[in-house]
Structures are given as structure tokens and as C-alpha cells.
Design a protein around this motif. Sequence first.
Motif, PDB file in Angstrom:
ATOM      1  N   TYR A 195       0.824  -1.203   0.000  1.00 56.98           N
ATOM      2  CA  TYR A 195       0.000   0.000   0.000  1.00 56.98           C
ATOM      3  C   TYR A 195       0.863   1.260   0.000  1.00 56.98           C
ATOM      4  O   TYR A 195       0.628   2.192  -0.769  1.00 56.98           O
ATOM      5  CB  TYR A 195      -0.926  -0.020   1.218  1.00 56.98           C
ATOM      6  CG  TYR A 195      -1.679   1.274   1.422  1.00 56.98           C
ATOM      7  CD1 TYR A 195      -2.761   1.602   0.614  1.00 56.98           C
ATOM      8  CD2 TYR A 195      -1.300   2.173   2.423  1.00 56.98           C
ATOM      9  CE1 TYR A 195      -3.446   2.794   0.795  1.00 56.98           C
ATOM     10  CE2 TYR A 195      -1.979   3.355   2.614  1.00 56.98           C
ATOM     11  CZ  TYR A 195      -3.055   3.667   1.805  1.00 56.98           C
ATOM     12  OH  TYR A 195      -3.713   4.845   1.984  1.00 56.98           O
ATOM     13  N   LYS A 196       1.882   1.278   0.867  1.00 52.55           N
ATOM     14  CA  LYS A 196       2.754   2.446   0.950  1.00 52.55           C
ATOM     15  C   LYS A 196       3.543   2.655  -0.339  1.00 52.55           C
ATOM     16  O   LYS A 196       3.701   3.790  -0.807  1.00 52.55           O
ATOM     17  CB  LYS A 196       3.720   2.319   2.135  1.00 52.55           C
ATOM     18  CG  LYS A 196       3.050   2.543   3.465  1.00 52.55           C
ATOM     19  CD  LYS A 196       2.508   3.951   3.526  1.00 52.55           C
ATOM     20  CE  LYS A 196       2.082   4.341   4.894  1.00 52.55           C
ATOM     21  NZ  LYS A 196       1.540   5.693   4.958  1.00 52.55           N
ATOM     22  N   LEU A 197       4.060   1.581  -0.921  1.00 51.03           N
ATOM     23  CA  LEU A 197       4.793   1.703  -2.182  1.00 51.03           C
ATOM     24  C   LEU A 197       3.878   2.212  -3.297  1.00 51.03           C
ATOM     25  O   LEU A 197       4.281   3.050  -4.106  1.00 51.03           O
ATOM     26  CB  LEU A 197       5.415   0.371  -2.568  1.00 51.03           C
ATOM     27  CG  LEU A 197       6.608  -0.067  -1.734  1.00 51.03           C
ATOM     28  CD1 LEU A 197       6.997  -1.493  -2.086  1.00 51.03           C
ATOM     29  CD2 LEU A 197       7.777   0.882  -1.940  1.00 51.03           C
ATOM     30  N   ARG A 198       2.667   1.692  -3.329  1.00 50.07           N
ATOM     31  CA  ARG A 198       1.706   2.142  -4.342  1.00 50.07           C
ATOM     32  C   ARG A 198       1.366   3.623  -4.132  1.00 50.07           C
ATOM     33  O   ARG A 198       1.254   4.386  -5.088  1.00 50.07           O
ATOM     34  CB  ARG A 198       0.444   1.286  -4.258  1.00 50.07           C
ATOM     35  CG  ARG A 198      -0.652   1.702  -5.178  1.00 50.07           C
ATOM     36  CD  ARG A 198      -0.378   1.284  -6.582  1.00 50.07           C
ATOM     37  NE  ARG A 198      -1.524   1.657  -7.400  1.00 50.07           N
ATOM     38  CZ  ARG A 198      -1.456   1.934  -8.666  1.00 50.07           C
ATOM     39  NH1 ARG A 198      -0.314   1.823  -9.293  1.00 50.07           N
ATOM     40  NH2 ARG A 198      -2.514   2.286  -9.334  1.00 50.07           N
ATOM     41  N   GLN A 199       1.220   4.021  -2.885  1.00 50.95           N
ATOM     42  CA  GLN A 199       0.909   5.415  -2.569  1.00 50.95           C
ATOM     43  C   GLN A 199       2.040   6.334  -3.045  1.00 50.95           C
ATOM     44  O   GLN A 199       1.777   7.393  -3.628  1.00 50.95           O
ATOM     45  CB  GLN A 199       0.702   5.541  -1.063  1.00 50.95           C
ATOM     46  CG  GLN A 199       0.083   6.818  -0.614  1.00 50.95           C
ATOM     47  CD  GLN A 199      -0.179   6.803   0.881  1.00 50.95           C
ATOM     48  OE1 GLN A 199       0.499   6.110   1.648  1.00 50.95           O
ATOM     49  NE2 GLN A 199      -1.186   7.554   1.309  1.00 50.95           N
ATOM     50  N   LYS A 200       3.290   5.935  -2.811  1.00 50.60           N
ATOM     51  CA  LYS A 200       4.430   6.725  -3.277  1.00 50.60           C
ATOM     52  C   LYS A 200       4.452   6.810  -4.802  1.00 50.60           C
ATOM     53  O   LYS A 200       4.731   7.859  -5.371  1.00 50.60           O
ATOM     54  CB  LYS A 200       5.748   6.114  -2.791  1.00 50.60           C
ATOM     55  CG  LYS A 200       6.121   6.478  -1.405  1.00 50.60           C
ATOM     56  CD  LYS A 200       7.515   5.970  -1.101  1.00 50.60           C
ATOM     57  CE  LYS A 200       7.960   6.408   0.257  1.00 50.60           C
ATOM     58  NZ  LYS A 200       9.328   5.975   0.543  1.00 50.60           N
ATOM     59  N   TYR A 201       4.171   5.702  -5.448  1.00 48.67           N
ATOM     60  CA  TYR A 201       4.156   5.675  -6.915  1.00 48.67           C
ATOM     61  C   TYR A 201       3.101   6.625  -7.464  1.00 48.67           C
ATOM     62  O   TYR A 201       3.363   7.380  -8.407  1.00 48.67           O
ATOM     63  CB  TYR A 201       3.898   4.249  -7.411  1.00 48.67           C
ATOM     64  CG  TYR A 201       3.654   4.170  -8.887  1.00 48.67           C
ATOM     65  CD1 TYR A 201       4.705   4.268  -9.797  1.00 48.67           C
ATOM     66  CD2 TYR A 201       2.365   4.007  -9.388  1.00 48.67           C
ATOM     67  CE1 TYR A 201       4.483   4.204 -11.160  1.00 48.67           C
ATOM     68  CE2 TYR A 201       2.127   3.941 -10.742  1.00 48.67           C
ATOM     69  CZ  TYR A 201       3.190   4.034 -11.626  1.00 48.67           C
ATOM     70  OH  TYR A 201       2.956   3.971 -12.972  1.00 48.67           O
ATOM     71  N   VAL A 202       1.909   6.607  -6.888  1.00 45.54           N
ATOM     72  CA  VAL A 202       0.819   7.480  -7.359  1.00 45.54           C
ATOM     73  C   VAL A 202       1.179   8.940  -7.127  1.00 45.54           C
ATOM     74  O   VAL A 202       0.946   9.788  -8.003  1.00 45.54           O
ATOM     75  CB  VAL A 202      -0.507   7.100  -6.664  1.00 45.54           C
ATOM     76  CG1 VAL A 202      -1.577   8.146  -6.916  1.00 45.54           C
ATOM     77  CG2 VAL A 202      -0.975   5.733  -7.132  1.00 45.54           C
ATOM     78  N   GLU A 203       1.762   9.265  -5.969  1.00 45.86           N
ATOM     79  CA  GLU A 203       2.166  10.648  -5.697  1.00 45.86           C
ATOM     80  C   GLU A 203       3.226  11.109  -6.693  1.00 45.86           C
ATOM     81  O   GLU A 203       3.154  12.232  -7.207  1.00 45.86           O
ATOM     82  CB  GLU A 203       2.698  10.771  -4.273  1.00 45.86           C
ATOM     83  CG  GLU A 203       1.633  10.717  -3.215  1.00 45.86           C
ATOM     84  CD  GLU A 203       2.218  10.739  -1.813  1.00 45.86           C
ATOM     85  OE1 GLU A 203       3.442  10.894  -1.662  1.00 45.86           O
ATOM     86  OE2 GLU A 203       1.423  10.589  -0.858  1.00 45.86           O
ATOM     87  N   LYS A 204       4.200  10.258  -6.973  1.00 41.11           N
ATOM     88  CA  LYS A 204       5.256  10.600  -7.923  1.00 41.11           C
ATOM     89  C   LYS A 204       4.673  10.810  -9.319  1.00 41.11           C
ATOM     90  O   LYS A 204       5.026  11.747 -10.022  1.00 41.11           O
ATOM     91  CB  LYS A 204       6.301   9.496  -7.944  1.00 41.11           C
ATOM     92  CG  LYS A 204       7.468   9.775  -8.853  1.00 41.11           C
ATOM     93  CD  LYS A 204       8.486   8.656  -8.801  1.00 41.11           C
ATOM     94  CE  LYS A 204       9.601   8.890  -9.767  1.00 41.11           C
ATOM     95  NZ  LYS A 204      10.564   7.783  -9.788  1.00 41.11           N
ATOM     96  N   ARG A 205       3.756   9.938  -9.725  1.00 37.15           N
ATOM     97  CA  ARG A 205       3.124  10.035 -11.027  1.00 37.15           C
ATOM     98  C   ARG A 205       2.311  11.329 -11.141  1.00 37.15           C
ATOM     99  O   ARG A 205       2.351  12.026 -12.165  1.00 37.15           O
ATOM    100  CB  ARG A 205       2.232   8.829 -11.275  1.00 37.15           C
ATOM    101  CG  ARG A 205       1.646   8.788 -12.678  1.00 37.15           C
ATOM    102  CD  ARG A 205       0.639   7.713 -12.816  1.00 37.15           C
ATOM    103  NE  ARG A 205      -0.465   8.015 -11.903  1.00 37.15           N
ATOM    104  CZ  ARG A 205      -1.421   7.158 -11.597  1.00 37.15           C
ATOM    105  NH1 ARG A 205      -1.398   5.953 -12.074  1.00 37.15           N
ATOM    106  NH2 ARG A 205      -2.385   7.519 -10.781  1.00 37.15           N
TER     107      ARG A 205
END
Length: 69
Positions: free
Chosen positions: A54-64
Motif C-alpha cells: 500500500y505504501k509503495l503504491r501510494q508513493k508511486y501514485v504521488e510521484k506520477r
Amino acid sequence: MFNKSLIALSPLALSVLSFYAMAHEGHDHSHPSAGLIHLLWAAPALVVGAFASYKLRQKYVEKRDKENS
């Protein structure tokens, strides 16, 4: 894509195989409650894995989102 699927399904396959494994006396993998006991033992690892995912996905979405802005 295949590698990700293989990595995701490997623990599942190994957990299914554990039901048929022979073990020492007092540790019967074919007992009806064995699946629940093993699930309870593995549950903390599953929770940590889900949280990390969840945290990795959250970081990916924020970066995107920052890149698209």
C-alpha cells in the motif's frame, strides 16, 4: 508480467503443498485445524506485506501525479 505473477503465486503454491507434508508426531499437516493454525502463523507477514504494498503504491501514485502536473 509473468515474473510478477510467478512471484505472487509461489507462496500460495507452497502453502497448499504444506497440507500434504509429513511431519513429526504431534504436528499433523492433514488435521482439519492445520490450515487455520498455519494461516494465523502467516497472518502477520501478510499484513506487513499488504501495508508495504500500500505504501509503495501510494508513493508511486504521488510521484506520477507530480510528474503529470
